[in-house]
Design a protein around this motif. Structure first.
Motif, PDB file in Angstrom:
ATOM      1  N   UNK A  16      92.067  39.709  59.106  1.00  0.00           N
ATOM      2  CA  UNK A  16      91.187  39.646  57.810  1.00  0.00           C
ATOM      3  C   UNK A  16      89.663  39.448  58.382  1.00  0.00           C
ATOM      4  N   UNK A  17      88.743  39.442  57.382  1.00  0.00           N
ATOM      5  CA  UNK A  17      87.487  39.055  57.728  1.00  0.00           C
ATOM      6  C   UNK A  17      87.412  37.784  58.128  1.00  0.00           C
ATOM      7  N   UNK A  18      86.533  37.294  59.250  1.00  0.00           N
ATOM      8  CA  UNK A  18      86.489  36.030  59.607  1.00  0.00           C
ATOM      9  C   UNK A  18      87.351  35.878  61.103  1.00  0.00           C
ATOM     10  N   UNK A  19      88.212  36.787  61.006  1.00  0.00           N
ATOM     11  CA  UNK A  19      89.125  36.526  62.337  1.00  0.00           C
ATOM     12  C   UNK A  19      90.175  35.493  62.256  1.00  0.00           C
ATOM     13  N   UNK A  20      90.842  35.284  63.498  1.00  0.00           N
ATOM     14  CA  UNK A  20      92.182  34.427  63.421  1.00  0.00           C
ATOM     15  C   UNK A  20      91.706  33.154  63.055  1.00  0.00           C
ATOM     16  N   UNK A  26      93.762  30.913  51.858  1.00  0.00           N
ATOM     17  CA  UNK A  26      92.373  31.070  51.839  1.00  0.00           C
ATOM     18  C   UNK A  26      92.361  32.892  51.831  1.00  0.00           C
ATOM     19  N   UNK A  27      91.683  33.268  50.748  1.00  0.00           N
ATOM     20  CA  UNK A  27      91.854  34.597  50.204  1.00  0.00           C
ATOM     21  C   UNK A  27      90.861  35.650  50.842  1.00  0.00           C
ATOM     22  N   UNK A  28      90.997  35.728  52.144  1.00  0.00           N
ATOM     23  CA  UNK A  28      90.082  36.826  52.816  1.00  0.00           C
ATOM     24  C   UNK A  28      90.513  38.086  52.610  1.00  0.00           C
ATOM     25  N   UNK A  56      97.813  38.350  47.675  1.00  0.00           N
ATOM     26  CA  UNK A  56      96.804  38.110  48.644  1.00  0.00           C
ATOM     27  C   UNK A  56      95.841  39.361  49.134  1.00  0.00           C
ATOM     28  N   UNK A  57      94.642  39.136  49.215  1.00  0.00           N
ATOM     29  CA  UNK A  57      93.739  40.473  49.236  1.00  0.00           C
ATOM     30  C   UNK A  57      94.035  41.206  50.617  1.00  0.00           C
ATOM     31  N   UNK A  58      94.387  40.223  51.567  1.00  0.00           N
ATOM     32  CA  UNK A  58      94.808  41.050  53.043  1.00  0.00           C
ATOM     33  C   UNK A  58      95.909  41.671  52.956  1.00  0.00           C
ATOM     34  N   UNK A  59      96.678  41.754  51.775  1.00  0.00           N
ATOM     35  CA  UNK A  59      98.008  42.603  51.724  1.00  0.00           C
ATOM     36  C   UNK A  59      97.877  43.291  50.717  1.00  0.00           C
ATOM     37  N   UNK A  60      97.494  43.145  49.454  1.00  0.00           N
ATOM     38  CA  UNK A  60      97.429  43.905  48.410  1.00  0.00           C
ATOM     39  C   UNK A  60      96.689  45.312  48.387  1.00  0.00           C
TER      40      UNK A  60
END
Length: 207
Positions: A16-20, A26-28, A56-60
């Motif tokens: 995701x944005x922001x890295x590990x 937290x919905x990045x 969550x955004x990183x999946x959907x």
């Protein structure tokens, strides 16, 4: 009970944005690298009848792209959200270790008995994930299904398949970004049997 086989492909989201970090609820969204990781993980031989995704955004976002591209039905299930890490969310592992190292070590050693401060208990997390898992086994029985979700969710699913105690479920399986797993569920007059067929880089496993 009719004889049939249901195949579930599990894939963790990409970076995701922001890295590990301990991201949890937290919905990045995915970073550009994360999108590439996800697209690279899909093979030419992949065929699915349905997609189930964490909302969550990183999946959907990726699940929606696949659904639109191939005309596959898409189901969103909030029970497949990642565990909530409470006060650790938005912080890297090294940051948490520096400020709360003892509790972090205790969590990884036995998450069932050690909850992140202000976070979700491992038992509550496991309960909702397994509830979802049992639902989709029945709802999509006999189909090939892709589940787009999170590292913690995959650990709970594999722990259920392989009867791994919750105390060891987080530490017993590595789930890097865009990691894939395949679970086969066979139903017959003898009952329902779950098997882990593959885990890791599917392209590397291909002959």
């Amino acid at each position: 009970m009719a004889d049939n086989t249901t195949v579930f492909d599990l894939i963790r989201h990409g970076e995701p944005e922001g890295g590990p970090m301990y991201r949890g609820s937290k919905d990045d969204p995915l970073s550009e690298a994360g999108w590439q990781q996800m697209r690279d993980a899909i093979t030419e031989g992949d065929v699915w009848d349905a997609i189930v995704t964490s909302p969550m955004l990183r999946c959907v976002h990726f699940a929606q792209e696949l659904s639109d591209r191939y005309g596959i039905p898409l189901h969103k299930d909030k029970r497949l959200r990642e565990i909530n890490f409470g006060e650790w969310e938005g912080r890297t592992a090294s940051e948490v270790m520096a400020s709360d190292g003892e509790r972090l070590s205790q969590f990884w050693a036995n998450p069932a008995a050690n909850t992140p401060p202000g976070g979700e208990t491992a038992r509550a997390f496991n309960h909702r994930v397994v509830e979802s898992w049992q639902h989709w086994q029945q709802e999509l029985e006999g189909q090939n299904v892709l589940i787009v979700c999170h590292g913690g969710v995959i650990r709970m699913l594999i722990a259920d398949v392989m009867n791994i105690p919750l105390e060891h479920a987080f530490s017993s399986l590595a789930t890097p970004y865009a990691c894939r797993s395949r679970v086969q569920v066979d139903t017959s007059a003898h009952g329902r049997f779950q098997s882990l067929v593959a885990h890791g880089d599917f392209k590397a496993l291909a002959p």
